[in-house]
Design an enzyme around this catalytic site. Sequence first.
Site, PDB file in Angstrom:
ATOM      1  N   PRO A 186       0.835  -1.208   0.000  1.00 27.52           N
ATOM      2  CA  PRO A 186       0.000   0.000   0.000  1.00 27.52           C
ATOM      3  C   PRO A 186       0.873   1.263   0.000  1.00 27.52           C
ATOM      4  O   PRO A 186       1.797   1.380   0.798  1.00 27.52           O
ATOM      5  CB  PRO A 186      -0.804  -0.135   1.295  1.00 27.52           C
TER       6      PRO A 186
ATOM      7  N   ASN B  98       6.086   1.952  -6.107  1.00 26.60           N
ATOM      8  CA  ASN B  98       6.463   1.678  -7.484  1.00 26.60           C
ATOM      9  C   ASN B  98       5.427   2.134  -8.504  1.00 26.60           C
ATOM     10  O   ASN B  98       5.778   2.613  -9.581  1.00 26.60           O
ATOM     11  CB  ASN B  98       6.736   0.177  -7.663  1.00 26.60           C
TER      12      ASN B  98
ATOM     13  N   ARG C 198      13.202  -2.621  -7.771  1.00 20.52           N
ATOM     14  CA  ARG C 198      11.822  -2.700  -8.252  1.00 20.52           C
ATOM     15  C   ARG C 198      11.814  -2.548  -9.768  1.00 20.52           C
ATOM     16  O   ARG C 198      12.720  -1.945 -10.349  1.00 20.52           O
ATOM     17  CB  ARG C 198      10.952  -1.606  -7.620  1.00 20.52           C
TER      18      ARG C 198
END
Length: 251
Positions: free
Chosen positions: A2, A160, A237
């Site tokens: 989140p 991200n 990421r």
Amino acid sequence: MPEGHLVHHYADEQHEALAGRVISATSPQGRFDARPYDGRVVESVEALGKHLLYRVEGAPPIHVHLGMQGLFLRYDDPAARPRKGTRLRLATGDVAFDLIAPARCEPMDERALAALRAATGPDPLRGDNDRTEAVRRLLAARTAVGAAVLDQGVWSGIGNAWRAELLFLTGLDPGARDIGAEAAGRLWDTAVRYLALGRDAGQVVSDPDAPDERWVYKRERCRRCGAAVRTWTLASRTAYACPADQHLKAA
């Protein structure tokens, strides 16, 4: 995980429902000692980046970090049976909020809370954010902008999905370096505007006219121009960028 918009969404919802009210606090899972909070008045619920902070009268603040899988469930019937694995339930006579699978749920003393605030970068969704400091921290990072914005000590609340969409909206490639103060300020202003849309909607919103769509995040082709979206690993990421609409040098 989140991101900040959803954490602020939770904080606003819970502050409105709980602040000034006596709560029943329990840990159905048994992994949090809720007894110091049971039967006391909630003073405030606030978000700080990806952190939630609860102040309860006469008890230590509660610190919650949702981590990768954490979430809240709301029950308008506070007598509803909690789901298995509920770490913390906060309830009034009208509503119950169940915290599921957080990375952290802990009492936090004032010294630790002050250290957390000091280590957390400006949050685009807080009223006390400082644009000048946000620009300074981003430029001081001396790394690719796509790595810097994920660093919670630079800016807080960006994950991200927001990294991909905000950089697209400002025309910056995630690998861009030395972007300059003007572009850094433009990126911050974009974060302030769009994260507020996401907070209100409870989801990432990078196009108000198509709130369920993304420009490049997890897309094979750019939704604006149709170019194949580039993907690579940046700051552990997956980064996403349009080779036509995003550039290594600020415009």
